[in-house]
Design a protein around this motif. Structure first.
Motif, mmCIF file in Angstrom:
data_model
loop_
_atom_site.group_PDB
_atom_site.id
_atom_site.type_symbol
_atom_site.label_atom_id
_atom_site.label_comp_id
_atom_site.label_asym_id
_atom_site.label_seq_id
_atom_site.Cartn_x
_atom_site.Cartn_y
_atom_site.Cartn_z
ATOM 1 N N ALA A 198 0.853 -1.289 0.051
ATOM 2 C CA ALA A 198 -0.036 -0.099 -0.064
ATOM 3 C C ALA A 198 0.778 1.241 -0.030
ATOM 4 C CB ALA A 198 -0.887 0.009 1.282
ATOM 5 N N GLY A 199 1.968 1.380 0.774
ATOM 6 C CA GLY A 199 2.956 2.323 0.894
ATOM 7 C C GLY A 199 3.708 2.753 -0.473
ATOM 8 N N THR A 200 3.896 1.545 -1.143
ATOM 9 C CA THR A 200 4.393 1.418 -2.229
ATOM 10 C C THR A 200 3.660 2.215 -3.372
ATOM 11 O OG1 THR A 200 6.069 -0.180 -1.885
ATOM 12 C CG2 THR A 200 5.665 0.384 -4.310
ATOM 13 N N GLU A 201 2.382 1.616 -3.625
ATOM 14 C CA GLU A 201 1.522 2.252 -4.506
ATOM 15 C C GLU A 201 1.097 4.053 -4.103
ATOM 16 O OE1 GLU A 201 -0.410 2.774 -7.798
ATOM 17 O OE2 GLU A 201 0.277 0.950 -7.169
ATOM 18 N N ARG A 202 1.250 4.286 -3.026
ATOM 19 C CA ARG A 202 1.124 5.761 -2.594
ATOM 20 C C ARG A 202 2.298 6.479 -3.421
ATOM 21 N NH1 ARG A 202 -0.769 9.886 -0.038
ATOM 22 N NH2 ARG A 202 0.687 11.266 1.201
ATOM 23 N N VAL A 203 3.552 5.766 -3.116
ATOM 24 C CA VAL A 203 4.849 6.688 -3.581
ATOM 25 C C VAL A 203 4.516 6.564 -5.226
ATOM 26 C CG1 VAL A 203 7.219 6.154 -3.969
ATOM 27 C CG2 VAL A 203 6.172 5.706 -1.746
ATOM 28 N N ARG A 204 3.986 5.626 -5.757
ATOM 29 C CA ARG A 204 3.823 5.379 -7.473
ATOM 30 C C ARG A 204 2.876 6.717 -7.673
ATOM 31 N NH1 ARG A 204 2.972 -0.453 -7.066
ATOM 32 N NH2 ARG A 204 4.939 -1.509 -7.460
ATOM 33 N N GLU A 205 2.039 6.978 -6.885
ATOM 34 C CA GLU A 205 1.133 8.103 -7.071
ATOM 35 C C GLU A 205 1.467 9.290 -7.111
ATOM 36 O OE1 GLU A 205 -2.052 10.027 -8.681
ATOM 37 O OE2 GLU A 205 -1.721 7.831 -8.880
ATOM 38 N N LEU A 206 2.264 9.485 -6.005
ATOM 39 C CA LEU A 206 3.155 10.743 -5.847
ATOM 40 C C LEU A 206 3.968 11.099 -6.980
ATOM 41 C CD1 LEU A 206 3.886 10.453 -1.881
ATOM 42 C CD2 LEU A 206 2.245 12.142 -2.914
ATOM 43 N N LEU A 207 4.649 9.981 -7.301
ATOM 44 C CA LEU A 207 5.508 10.241 -8.540
ATOM 45 C C LEU A 207 4.740 10.586 -9.735
ATOM 46 C CD1 LEU A 207 8.143 7.465 -7.917
ATOM 47 C CD2 LEU A 207 8.640 9.875 -7.530
ATOM 48 N N ARG A 208 3.811 9.959 -9.822
ATOM 49 C CA ARG A 208 2.978 10.201 -11.287
ATOM 50 C C ARG A 208 2.487 11.559 -11.262
ATOM 51 N NH1 ARG A 208 0.163 5.297 -9.693
ATOM 52 N NH2 ARG A 208 0.780 3.607 -10.654
ATOM 53 N N ARG A 209 2.069 12.124 -10.067
ATOM 54 C CA ARG A 209 1.484 13.476 -9.972
ATOM 55 C C ARG A 209 2.857 14.557 -10.356
ATOM 56 N NH1 ARG A 209 -1.393 13.471 -4.272
ATOM 57 N NH2 ARG A 209 -2.455 11.455 -4.612
ATOM 58 N N LYS A 210 3.974 14.331 -9.611
ATOM 59 C CA LYS A 210 5.080 15.063 -9.954
ATOM 60 C C LYS A 210 5.762 15.240 -11.269
ATOM 61 C CE LYS A 210 9.609 16.448 -7.852
ATOM 62 N NZ LYS A 210 10.382 16.195 -6.951
ATOM 63 N N TYR A 211 5.687 14.101 -11.841
ATOM 64 C CA TYR A 211 6.771 13.815 -13.018
ATOM 65 C C TYR A 211 5.869 13.574 -14.361
ATOM 66 C CZ TYR A 211 10.853 13.427 -9.993
ATOM 67 O OH TYR A 211 11.711 13.802 -9.133
ATOM 68 N N GLY A 212 4.339 13.134 -14.182
ATOM 69 C CA GLY A 212 3.244 13.183 -15.232
ATOM 70 C C GLY A 212 3.585 12.307 -15.966
ATOM 71 N N LEU A 213 3.665 12.346 -17.181
ATOM 72 C CA LEU A 213 3.402 11.394 -18.331
ATOM 73 C C LEU A 213 4.719 10.437 -18.259
ATOM 74 C CD1 LEU A 213 2.143 9.982 -20.989
ATOM 75 C CD2 LEU A 213 3.218 11.609 -22.293
ATOM 76 N N ILE A 214 5.942 11.081 -18.427
ATOM 77 C CA ILE A 214 7.030 10.035 -18.071
ATOM 78 C C ILE A 214 7.192 9.208 -17.033
ATOM 79 C CG2 ILE A 214 8.525 11.614 -16.814
ATOM 80 C CD1 ILE A 214 9.786 9.663 -20.067
ATOM 81 N N ALA A 215 6.483 9.517 -15.894
ATOM 82 C CA ALA A 215 6.361 8.707 -14.771
ATOM 83 C C ALA A 215 5.495 7.753 -14.810
ATOM 84 C CB ALA A 215 5.964 9.401 -13.585
ATOM 85 N N ARG A 216 4.218 7.965 -15.499
ATOM 86 C CA ARG A 216 3.208 6.952 -15.888
ATOM 87 C C ARG A 216 3.702 5.924 -16.786
ATOM 88 N NH1 ARG A 216 -1.534 8.566 -14.125
ATOM 89 N NH2 ARG A 216 -1.685 10.950 -13.695
ATOM 90 N N ILE A 217 4.564 6.245 -17.834
ATOM 91 C CA ILE A 217 5.261 5.398 -18.840
ATOM 92 C C ILE A 217 6.177 4.408 -17.957
ATOM 93 C CG2 ILE A 217 6.613 5.276 -20.975
ATOM 94 C CD1 ILE A 217 5.177 7.527 -21.861
ATOM 95 N N THR A 218 7.082 5.196 -17.093
ATOM 96 C CA THR A 218 7.915 4.221 -16.578
ATOM 97 C C THR A 218 7.407 3.171 -15.611
ATOM 98 O OG1 THR A 218 9.598 6.327 -16.678
ATOM 99 C CG2 THR A 218 10.112 4.477 -15.065
ATOM 100 N N ILE A 219 6.497 3.651 -14.843
ATOM 101 C CA ILE A 219 5.885 2.948 -13.939
ATOM 102 C C ILE A 219 5.225 1.602 -14.363
ATOM 103 C CG2 ILE A 219 4.140 2.823 -12.034
ATOM 104 C CD1 ILE A 219 5.102 5.478 -11.110
ATOM 105 N N PHE A 220 4.426 2.029 -15.654
ATOM 106 C CA PHE A 220 3.596 0.969 -16.460
ATOM 107 C C PHE A 220 4.755 0.168 -16.966
ATOM 108 C CE2 PHE A 220 2.119 -0.704 -20.659
ATOM 109 C CZ PHE A 220 0.986 -1.279 -19.904
ATOM 110 N N GLY A 221 5.813 0.293 -17.515
ATOM 111 C CA GLY A 221 6.854 -0.577 -18.099
ATOM 112 C C GLY A 221 7.554 -1.398 -16.924
ATOM 113 N N SER A 222 7.723 -0.800 -15.915
ATOM 114 C CA SER A 222 8.136 -1.602 -14.781
ATOM 115 C C SER A 222 6.998 -2.564 -14.426
ATOM 116 C CB SER A 222 8.554 -0.630 -13.526
ATOM 117 O OG SER A 222 8.796 -1.368 -12.379
ATOM 118 N N ARG A 223 5.824 -2.222 -14.475
ATOM 119 C CA ARG A 223 5.104 -3.387 -14.062
ATOM 120 C C ARG A 223 4.907 -4.401 -14.783
ATOM 121 N NH1 ARG A 223 0.853 -2.661 -10.179
ATOM 122 N NH2 ARG A 223 0.902 -0.316 -9.442
ATOM 123 N N LEU A 224 5.113 -4.235 -16.332
ATOM 124 C CA LEU A 224 5.130 -5.007 -17.245
ATOM 125 C C LEU A 224 6.359 -6.322 -17.134
ATOM 126 C CD1 LEU A 224 4.024 -3.301 -20.471
ATOM 127 C CD2 LEU A 224 2.696 -4.953 -19.102
#
Length: 122
Positions: A81-107
């Motif tokens: 749960a804490g890790t998911e919160r961190v992902r969300e905070l990074l998505r908010r701060k870094y925008g599209l590039i974070a979304r792409i990076t996090i998605f690629g990491s999940r894959l």
């Protein structure tokens, strides 16, 4: 005091068992009175943090060249749960590039392949 969560990158220095420092530039975000980052679960920095949670943190550029004075902190590896919160905070701060990076990491690694880390005292 420097707002490390507002920095584009932070350098997190962890320590090997023999005390040798190992610095790594990372994305980070502010989470209340702490700074958080996200990294592969099996990385060396996670192993070092589990062995010794004392870290040094400073603002830096993408190559790790320090831009602020280092400060001491204490790192904690977060649960799912804490890790998911961190992902969300990074998505908010870094925008599209974070979304792409996090998605690629999940894959590549799956949902448990990365963990969030919270640094307090900074």
């Amino acid at each position: 005091m420097i707002d490390l969560g507002a920095q584009q990158y932070i350098s997190v220095t962890t320590y090997r068992r023999d005390g040798t420092p190992v610095a790594t530039p990372l994305w980070a975000a502010q989470d209340g009175d702490a700074v958080v980052f996200w990294t592969p679960a099996g990385s060396g920095k996670i192993k070092r943090i589990r062995n010794n949670p004392e870290v040094s943190v400073a603002g830096c550029d993408v190559r790790g060249n320090l831009r602020t004075e280092p400060v001491r902190g204490r790192a904690e590896v977060l649960d799912a749960a804490g890790t998911e919160r961190v992902r969300e905070l990074l998505r908010r701060k870094y925008g599209l590039i974070a979304r792409i990076t996090i998605f690629g990491s999940r894959l590549r690694r799956g949902p448990e392949g990365t963990v969030g880390v919270r640094i307090t005292g900074v």
